[in-house]
Enzyme design. Structure first.
Site, PDB file in Angstrom:
ATOM      1  N   TRP A   1       1.704   5.582  -2.134  1.00 41.66           N
ATOM      2  CA  TRP A   1       1.100   7.038  -3.024  1.00 41.66           C
ATOM      3  C   TRP A   1       2.179   6.615  -3.702  1.00 41.66           C
ATOM      4  O   TRP A   1       1.566   7.321  -4.684  1.00 41.66           O
ATOM      5  CB  TRP A   1       0.869   8.443  -2.222  1.00 41.66           C
ATOM      6  CG  TRP A   1      -0.780   8.134  -1.957  1.00 41.66           C
ATOM      7  CD1 TRP A   1      -1.310   7.688  -1.013  1.00 41.66           C
ATOM      8  CD2 TRP A   1      -1.457   9.292  -2.313  1.00 41.66           C
ATOM      9  NE1 TRP A   1      -3.196   7.870  -0.555  1.00 41.66           N
ATOM     10  CE2 TRP A   1      -2.844   8.851  -2.183  1.00 41.66           C
ATOM     11  CE3 TRP A   1      -1.446  10.056  -3.342  1.00 41.66           C
ATOM     12  CZ2 TRP A   1      -3.930  10.056  -2.193  1.00 41.66           C
ATOM     13  CZ3 TRP A   1      -2.654  10.942  -3.900  1.00 41.66           C
ATOM     14  CH2 TRP A   1      -3.307  10.800  -3.313  1.00 41.66           C
TER      15      TRP A   1
ATOM     16  N   TYR B   1       0.735  -1.122  -0.265  1.00 41.53           N
ATOM     17  CA  TYR B   1      -0.108  -0.341   0.394  1.00 41.53           C
ATOM     18  C   TYR B   1       0.646   1.611  -0.267  1.00 41.53           C
ATOM     19  O   TYR B   1       2.036   1.164   0.589  1.00 41.53           O
ATOM     20  CB  TYR B   1      -1.348   0.327   0.800  1.00 41.53           C
ATOM     21  CG  TYR B   1      -1.543   1.394   1.386  1.00 41.53           C
ATOM     22  CD1 TYR B   1      -2.671   1.452   0.281  1.00 41.53           C
ATOM     23  CD2 TYR B   1      -1.090   2.211   1.592  1.00 41.53           C
ATOM     24  CE1 TYR B   1      -3.950   2.163   0.409  1.00 41.53           C
ATOM     25  CE2 TYR B   1      -2.530   3.321   1.912  1.00 41.53           C
ATOM     26  CZ  TYR B   1      -3.631   3.267   0.821  1.00 41.53           C
ATOM     27  OH  TYR B   1      -4.230   4.375   1.334  1.00 41.53           O
TER      28      TYR B   1
HETATM   29  N1  MGD Z   1      -2.071   8.364  12.622  1.00 41.91           N
HETATM   30  C1  MGD Z   1      -2.344   8.492  10.604  1.00 41.91           C
HETATM   31  N2  MGD Z   1      -2.429   8.210  10.133  1.00 41.91           N
HETATM   32  C2  MGD Z   1      -2.431   7.726   8.458  1.00 41.91           C
HETATM   33  C3  MGD Z   1      -3.379   8.444   8.236  1.00 41.91           C
HETATM   34  C4  MGD Z   1      -3.688   9.387   9.775  1.00 41.91           C
HETATM   35  O1  MGD Z   1      -4.680   9.771   9.116  1.00 41.91           O
HETATM   36  N3  MGD Z   1      -3.776   9.297  10.976  1.00 41.91           N
HETATM   37  N4  MGD Z   1      -3.670   8.812   7.141  1.00 41.91           N
HETATM   38  C5  MGD Z   1      -3.917   7.675   6.287  1.00 41.91           C
HETATM   39  C6  MGD Z   1      -4.066   7.551   4.327  1.00 41.91           C
HETATM   40  S1  MGD Z   1      -5.190   8.443   4.450  1.00 41.91           S
HETATM   41  C7  MGD Z   1      -3.330   7.452   3.826  1.00 41.91           C
HETATM   42  S2  MGD Z   1      -3.598   7.425   2.446  1.00 41.91           S
HETATM   43  C8  MGD Z   1      -1.292   6.289   4.252  1.00 41.91           C
HETATM   44  C9  MGD Z   1      -0.298   6.934   3.168  1.00 41.91           C
HETATM   45  O2  MGD Z   1       1.065   6.673   3.329  1.00 41.91           O
HETATM   46  P1  MGD Z   1       1.826   6.038   2.020  1.00 41.91           P
HETATM   47  O3  MGD Z   1       1.001   6.153   1.018  1.00 41.91           O
HETATM   48  O4  MGD Z   1       2.660   5.407   2.508  1.00 41.91           O
HETATM   49  O5  MGD Z   1       2.421   7.579   2.098  1.00 41.91           O
HETATM   50  P2  MGD Z   1       3.764   7.938   1.526  1.00 41.91           P
HETATM   51  O6  MGD Z   1       4.605   8.802   1.978  1.00 41.91           O
HETATM   52  O7  MGD Z   1       3.176   8.392   0.686  1.00 41.91           O
HETATM   53  O8  MGD Z   1       4.680   6.879   0.920  1.00 41.91           O
HETATM   54  C10 MGD Z   1       5.195   6.876  -0.208  1.00 41.91           C
HETATM   55  C11 MGD Z   1       5.980   6.287  -0.466  1.00 41.91           C
HETATM   56  O9  MGD Z   1       6.726   6.270  -1.724  1.00 41.91           O
HETATM   57  C12 MGD Z   1       7.704   6.242  -2.276  1.00 41.91           C
HETATM   58  N5  MGD Z   1       7.753   6.681  -3.634  1.00 41.91           N
HETATM   59  C13 MGD Z   1       7.269   8.089  -4.394  1.00 41.91           C
HETATM   60  N6  MGD Z   1       7.577   7.739  -6.044  1.00 41.91           N
HETATM   61  C14 MGD Z   1       8.444   6.458  -5.560  1.00 41.91           C
HETATM   62  C15 MGD Z   1       8.919   5.175  -7.124  1.00 41.91           C
HETATM   63  O10 MGD Z   1       8.498   6.026  -7.958  1.00 41.91           O
HETATM   64  N7  MGD Z   1       9.051   4.298  -7.213  1.00 41.91           N
HETATM   65  C16 MGD Z   1       9.588   3.887  -5.439  1.00 41.91           C
HETATM   66  N8  MGD Z   1       9.423   2.619  -5.416  1.00 41.91           N
HETATM   67  N9  MGD Z   1       9.022   4.567  -4.762  1.00 41.91           N
HETATM   68  C17 MGD Z   1       8.313   5.924  -4.234  1.00 41.91           C
HETATM   69  C18 MGD Z   1       8.425   7.422  -1.579  1.00 41.91           C
HETATM   70  O11 MGD Z   1       9.226   8.188  -1.160  1.00 41.91           O
HETATM   71  C19 MGD Z   1       7.124   7.117  -0.015  1.00 41.91           C
HETATM   72  O12 MGD Z   1       7.967   6.263   1.028  1.00 41.91           O
HETATM   73  O13 MGD Z   1      -1.511   7.379   5.365  1.00 41.91           O
HETATM   74  C20 MGD Z   1      -2.276   6.778   6.463  1.00 41.91           C
HETATM   75  N10 MGD Z   1      -1.516   6.794   8.266  1.00 41.91           N
HETATM   76  N1  MGD Z   2      -1.582  18.784   2.241  1.00 41.78           N
HETATM   77  C1  MGD Z   2      -1.360  17.040   2.425  1.00 41.78           C
HETATM   78  N2  MGD Z   2      -2.671  16.529   1.950  1.00 41.78           N
HETATM   79  C2  MGD Z   2      -3.215  15.561   2.144  1.00 41.78           C
HETATM   80  C3  MGD Z   2      -2.299  14.338   2.177  1.00 41.78           C
HETATM   81  C4  MGD Z   2      -1.373  14.743   2.816  1.00 41.78           C
HETATM   82  O1  MGD Z   2      -0.521  13.963   2.880  1.00 41.78           O
HETATM   83  N3  MGD Z   2      -0.796  16.226   2.238  1.00 41.78           N
HETATM   84  N4  MGD Z   2      -2.826  13.021   2.545  1.00 41.78           N
HETATM   85  C5  MGD Z   2      -4.270  13.136   1.194  1.00 41.78           C
HETATM   86  C6  MGD Z   2      -4.723  11.121   1.358  1.00 41.78           C
HETATM   87  S1  MGD Z   2      -4.074  10.207   1.271  1.00 41.78           S
HETATM   88  C7  MGD Z   2      -5.835  12.105   1.928  1.00 41.78           C
HETATM   89  S2  MGD Z   2      -6.723  10.141   2.236  1.00 41.78           S
HETATM   90  C8  MGD Z   2      -6.626  12.780   2.586  1.00 41.78           C
HETATM   91  C9  MGD Z   2      -7.312  12.995   3.979  1.00 41.78           C
HETATM   92  O2  MGD Z   2      -8.331  14.085   4.174  1.00 41.78           O
HETATM   93  P1  MGD Z   2      -8.587  14.078   5.607  1.00 41.78           P
HETATM   94  O3  MGD Z   2      -9.770  12.963   6.034  1.00 41.78           O
HETATM   95  O4  MGD Z   2     -10.096  15.079   4.891  1.00 41.78           O
HETATM   96  O5  MGD Z   2      -7.927  15.501   5.913  1.00 41.78           O
HETATM   97  P2  MGD Z   2      -7.564  15.029   7.416  1.00 41.78           P
HETATM   98  O6  MGD Z   2      -6.076  15.869   7.870  1.00 41.78           O
HETATM   99  O7  MGD Z   2      -7.006  13.319   7.792  1.00 41.78           O
HETATM  100  O8  MGD Z   2      -8.460  15.229   8.650  1.00 41.78           O
HETATM  101  C10 MGD Z   2      -9.208  16.112   8.157  1.00 41.78           C
HETATM  102  C11 MGD Z   2      -9.530  17.190   9.647  1.00 41.78           C
HETATM  103  O9  MGD Z   2     -11.324  15.852  10.501  1.00 41.78           O
HETATM  104  C12 MGD Z   2     -10.616  16.490  11.859  1.00 41.78           C
HETATM  105  N5  MGD Z   2     -11.560  15.461  12.268  1.00 41.78           N
HETATM  106  C13 MGD Z   2     -10.661  14.356  13.005  1.00 41.78           C
HETATM  107  N6  MGD Z   2     -11.018  13.869  13.877  1.00 41.78           N
HETATM  108  C14 MGD Z   2     -12.936  14.163  14.172  1.00 41.78           C
HETATM  109  C15 MGD Z   2     -13.592  13.821  14.655  1.00 41.78           C
HETATM  110  O10 MGD Z   2     -13.859  13.262  15.160  1.00 41.78           O
HETATM  111  N7  MGD Z   2     -14.746  14.631  14.243  1.00 41.78           N
HETATM  112  C16 MGD Z   2     -14.252  15.538  13.403  1.00 41.78           C
HETATM  113  N8  MGD Z   2     -15.775  16.550  13.474  1.00 41.78           N
HETATM  114  N9  MGD Z   2     -13.686  16.066  12.385  1.00 41.78           N
HETATM  115  C17 MGD Z   2     -12.428  15.159  13.339  1.00 41.78           C
HETATM  116  C18 MGD Z   2      -9.186  17.255  12.190  1.00 41.78           C
HETATM  117  O11 MGD Z   2      -9.807  18.447  12.358  1.00 41.78           O
HETATM  118  C19 MGD Z   2      -8.402  17.138  10.364  1.00 41.78           C
HETATM  119  O12 MGD Z   2      -7.939  18.714  10.556  1.00 41.78           O
HETATM  120  O13 MGD Z   2      -5.738  13.942   2.176  1.00 41.78           O
HETATM  121  C20 MGD Z   2      -5.343  14.094   1.298  1.00 41.78           C
HETATM  122  N10 MGD Z   2      -4.989  15.159   1.268  1.00 41.78           N
HETATM  123 MO    MO Z   3      -4.818   8.261   2.312  1.00 39.84          MO
END
Ligand code: MGD
Ligand code: MGD
Ligand code: MO
Length: 753
Positions: free
Chosen positions: A103, A101
């Site tokens: 991005w 998993y």
């Molecule tokens: N506590 C908490 N944890 C969370 C979340 C949260 O809200 N709270 N959010 C979750 C969510 S929504 C997501 S989507 C995940 C994201 O988790 P990930 O998608 O695992 O996070 P990234 O840092 O985008 O990891 C991408 C990796 O790919 C590598 N990469 C980039 N380009 C390339 C390439 O071309 N080739 C190769 N081989 N590698 C490459 C980057 O260096 C990086 O290490 O985290 C989750 N974790």
């Molecule tokens: N800059 C930036 N943008 C991103 C990403 C990134 O890594 N960096 N990751 C992308 C990815 S993979 C994803 S999945 C999306 C995620 O997009 P979202 O899920 O919308 O973003 P988050 O920052 O995880 O959460 C948004 C807000 O939810 C609020 N929140 C937390 N818990 C609760 C709750 O119990 N109730 C309510 N009402 N609010 C709560 C928090 O204040 C938080 O700021 O973002 C995408 N966009």
């Molecule tokens: Mo995500």
């Protein structure tokens, strides 16, 4: 003009640097750190490397502690191929986990996961992962309650201009934030969410523990994890005052009587009134009742962000929000109804056509086994153990080889100290990445990949009307190879290189993909330029790309003619299949169940941890770049606390503090804001996990500020098994000791480099 692209935007070459394309209305902050991260030789992996302990046959015990030896590509490819062959012969392909998993990067061809899946499918297959960390609860729930995949729901979201024009009350649970709208998977040529928010005529209510989730809105600082109770109370008020749209409920929903009985407390004796919800949500009952009346009186949109369901019982606020919107009867009308994910990425609600561009064919995976994506530590710890997922009984496979390309589980997974222990169990771990992430440091065979800046590719995003030819911006760093080339070399050892490449070079594949794009565009009546011409132009904008959508319009207009593919053909407020399963944590209708841990039952002094997405990065990507680094405090990620809370605990802005609970501890810098509830602390995700290995308790203290040192690793329910990161309590205290130096800012020890 030459261009490149990323998940955070499209860029044109500009002297020695990159500039956001000129017509992007609000370019992402994230991009400012991209080049410096890619050029940072301290964090880039410069050579293939093998972990010392693995070579000595330690069975994984030294993962996360060991140094490495640099090797040639020939040796690395041979070792990876031998391992794959050995595990396959000894244990079968069902012992290989390559859910992988993550991005990775934008670009249609050099997409790490697609490359890895294609490769492993040719080698007999692998155990995969289902759903995402982003919105697993939605991915499992929507097909039951709406009969639609989450992807279809996302594609169908009502377009921004209609919300701006027609909505008069926008209630945004978790806000709508340009911070997260910096991103679109596969790339974007523009960031328009801030513009649309500026166009909004509606009164906006931001229901969130943080004011910054929708700056300028009427802020309802709800206690986190309690949105379901608020939504139920709004629904109850509508019903008690006879304000629900009975005609819509009859025509477009099934199960309203069962849901109504639950609201009234028919079975549990608890009516879900505003007075009931007020102490749960920490909001005045009179305001809840008034909002319900306002909702009935105005053209209302109920919008939920994605983060809401990354929590214990994460299905419930979604389902309850849908039920509330159904009671208001405005689903299917322009600018009102129900929305999921506005602002969570830039493309949700974008008024643009969707294009299904071609992608790299991945073949078929002969192994049917999979896990719900966030159950990886459970799987590694308990091979053969039973679990429930999506109304089925399953067992965890016995994994011997883990292969990851383009993801960072030691960023994205919860309770990383637990993952650290579980991660030592497989016999071999192979990681392809361009940087020494915490995951790469926990691999046995480390294979250095290029970044998109080091190769040509195509940005073809189904949710963006611009097509970009991504030109190579810089020389390869060290011995890095494209993921495709890495796998071709390993494939050569196994006799599958020919099948893998089909005789094409990387450029040959780009031409092949572009030919497919030409055919796709022709179906829309658009003639794309030939490949060579496109490479020279660098950018092509699909003409007449504008298209406004209304979520569930056809269904709501005539549910008999356009039934939903759900069990009743309608929106199910009571779902028979879910009810029949008798799950303890997901009944047959939206329901309030107190979270596993929460401020409602918190011991004195504990705070709720909000670990949302970082403003300066995409997750852990570019953490070593200048934009992310300049935002840190003493090299640690900044956390946000209310000034009153800080004062009471004797903590000063700019200090380094310790966040801790029974699962772990991490350091973070301290910033103060009155825009957060006093009983919450926000620490964004993505600082590179850097546990202190020098102290007496090897896994006690994470030094860089990674919130997943603290989060809880339990599925949000036995229905979806999504991650429940947002259900976490912590303590915050002063860090009085000497500040332990980081180790993640240097490469691990590598002999022979
Ligand atoms: N506590 C908490 N944890 C969370 C979340 C949260 O809200 N709270 N959010 C979750 C969510 S929504 C997501 S989507 C995940 C994201 O988790 P990930 O998608 O695992 O996070 P990234 O840092 O985008 O990891 C991408 C990796 O790919 C590598 N990469 C980039 N380009 C390339 C390439 O071309 N080739 C190769 N081989 N590698 C490459 C980057 O260096 C990086 O290490 O985290 C989750 N974790
Ligand atoms: N800059 C930036 N943008 C991103 C990403 C990134 O890594 N960096 N990751 C992308 C990815 S993979 C994803 S999945 C999306 C995620 O997009 P979202 O899920 O919308 O973003 P988050 O920052 O995880 O959460 C948004 C807000 O939810 C609020 N929140 C937390 N818990 C609760 C709750 O119990 N109730 C309510 N009402 N609010 C709560 C928090 O204040 C938080 O700021 O973002 C995408 N966009
Ligand atoms: Mo995500």
């Amino acid at each position: 003009m030459r261009y490149t692209a990323s998940h955070w935007g499209a860029y044109q070459f500009d002297g020695d640097g990159l500039a956001p394309i000129a017509d992007d209305p609000s370019p992402a902050r994230i991009g400012r750190g991209w080049l410096s991260a890619a050029r940072d030789r301290n964090s880039r992996i410069l050579t293939p490397a093998i972990r010392d302990g693995w070579l000595a046959g330690d069975g994984g015990a030294g993962r996360g502690r060991d140094g490495f030896v640099a090797v040639s590509w020939d040796r690395a490819a041979a070792l990876a191929a031998q391992e794959l062959a050995r595990v396959r012969e000894t244990h079968g392909n069902g012992a290989i986990f390559a859910g992988s998993y993550g991005w990775a990067s934008a670009g249609r061809f050099h997409h790490a996961q697609s490359q890895l899946r294609r490769f492993l499918n040719l080698c007999g297959g692998f155990v995969s992962a289902r759903d995402t960390y982003s919105h697993a609860a939605a991915e499992v729930l929507f097909p039951h309650v709406l009969g639609l995949s989450n992807r279809a729901v996302q594609d169908g979201q009502t377009s921004w201009p209609l919300v701006a024009e027609h909505c008069s009350l926008l209630v945004a649970f978790g806000g709508i934030s340009p911070r997260t709208a910096q991103i679109n998977s596969s790339g974007t040529a523009g960031h328009e969410v801030a513009h649309w928010l500026g166009q909004m005529r509606a009164r906006v209510v931001n229901v969130s523990p943080q004011e910054s989730d929708y700056p300028g809105a009427d802020w309802w600082a709800i206690r986190p994890g309690t949105d379901t109770a608020l939504i139920l109370a709004l629904a109850h008020t509508l019903w008690a005052e006879g304000l629900q749209d009975d005609a819509f409920l009859t025509r477009c929903t099934s199960g309203w009587p069962e849901f109504r009985d639950y609201l009234c407390g028919a079975a549990d004796g608890v009516a879900k009134t505003a007075d009931w919800a007020a102490p749960i949500c920490d909001l005045p009952a009179a305001r809840i009742r008034a909002l319900a009346r306002d909702m009935a009186a105005h053209r209302t949109m109920i919008a939920l962000n994605w983060g809401m369901q990354r929590a214990d019982h994460g299905e419930q606020p979604l389902w309850a929000g849908l039920a509330l919107a159904a009671m208001l009867g405005r689903i299917g009308q322009p600018g009102t109804g129900f929305a999921f994910g506005y602002g969570s990425t830039t493309a949700v609600g974008r008024p643009a056509k969707l294009y299904d561009w071609p992608s790299l064919p991945q073949g078929r995976n002969p192994v049917a086994d999979f896990i719900p994506v966030a159950r990886i530590a459970d799987m590694l710890e308990q091979p053969g153990a039973p679990y429930r997922y999506n109304l089925t009984d399953r067992t965890y496979p016995d994994i011997r080889l883990v292969w990851w390309a383009g993801g960072n589980p030691f960023h994205h997974h919860q309770d990383l100290f637990r993952l650290e222990r579980a991660w030592r169990r497989p016999e071999t771990v192979i990681v392809q990445d361009h940087s020494w992430t915490a995951t790469a440091r926990r691999a046995d065979i480390v294979l250095p990949a290029t970044t998109p800046l080091e190769r040509d590719d195509l940005m073809l995003s189904r949710r963006d009307p611009s097509l970009i030819y991504m030109s190579q911006r810089m020389d390869r760093v060290g011995m890095a190879l494209d993921d495709h080339e890495i796998l071709r070399r390993i494939g050569a050892e196994l006799g599958v290189a020919e099948a893998f490449t089909e005789g094409r070079t990387a450029e040959g594949w780009l031409r092949w993909l572009w030919d497919g794009a030409i055919a796709q565009a022709a179906q829309h009546g658009v003639t794309l330029p030939g490949f060579d011409h496109f490479r020279q132009m660098g950018r092509f904008d699909m003409p007449d790309a504008a298209e406004a959508r209304v979520f569930l319009r056809d269904f709501a207009a005539d549910p008999d003619l356009h039934p939903l593919p759900s069990e009743s053909g309608k929106i199910t407020l009571f779902n028979r299949a879910i009810a029949r399963a008798n799950l303890p944590d997901c009944p047959g209708h939206p329901a309030w169940m107190p979270p596993f841990e929460s401020l409602l039952t918190a011991p004195e002094g504990m705070l709720h941890l909000i670990s949302g997405q970082p403003d300066t990065r995409l997750h852990s990507q570019n953490d070593r770049g200048c934009e992310s680094q300049s935002d840190k405090i003493a090299g640690r990620e900044a956390c946000y606390l209310h000034p009153d809370t800080a004062r009471a605990a004797g903590l000063a802005e700019g200090a380094v503090v310790k966040l801790w609970n029974a699962r772990g501890a991490c350091l973070a810098g301290l910033r103060l804001t009155s825009g957060i509830r006093p009983d919450c602390v926000a620490l964004p995700t993505g600082a590179w996990f850097d546990p202190d290995k020098t102290g007496p308790d090897e896994t006690g203290l994470e030094r860089a500020g990674n919130p997943n040192a603290l989060t809880r690793d339990v599925g949000c329910s036995s229905l979806s098994q999504g991650n429940s990161a947002h259900t976490t309590l912590v303590r915050v205290s002063a860090w009085d000791g000497a500040l332990p130096p980081l180790s993640i800012d240097q490469p691990p020890p590598i002999r022979g480099a």
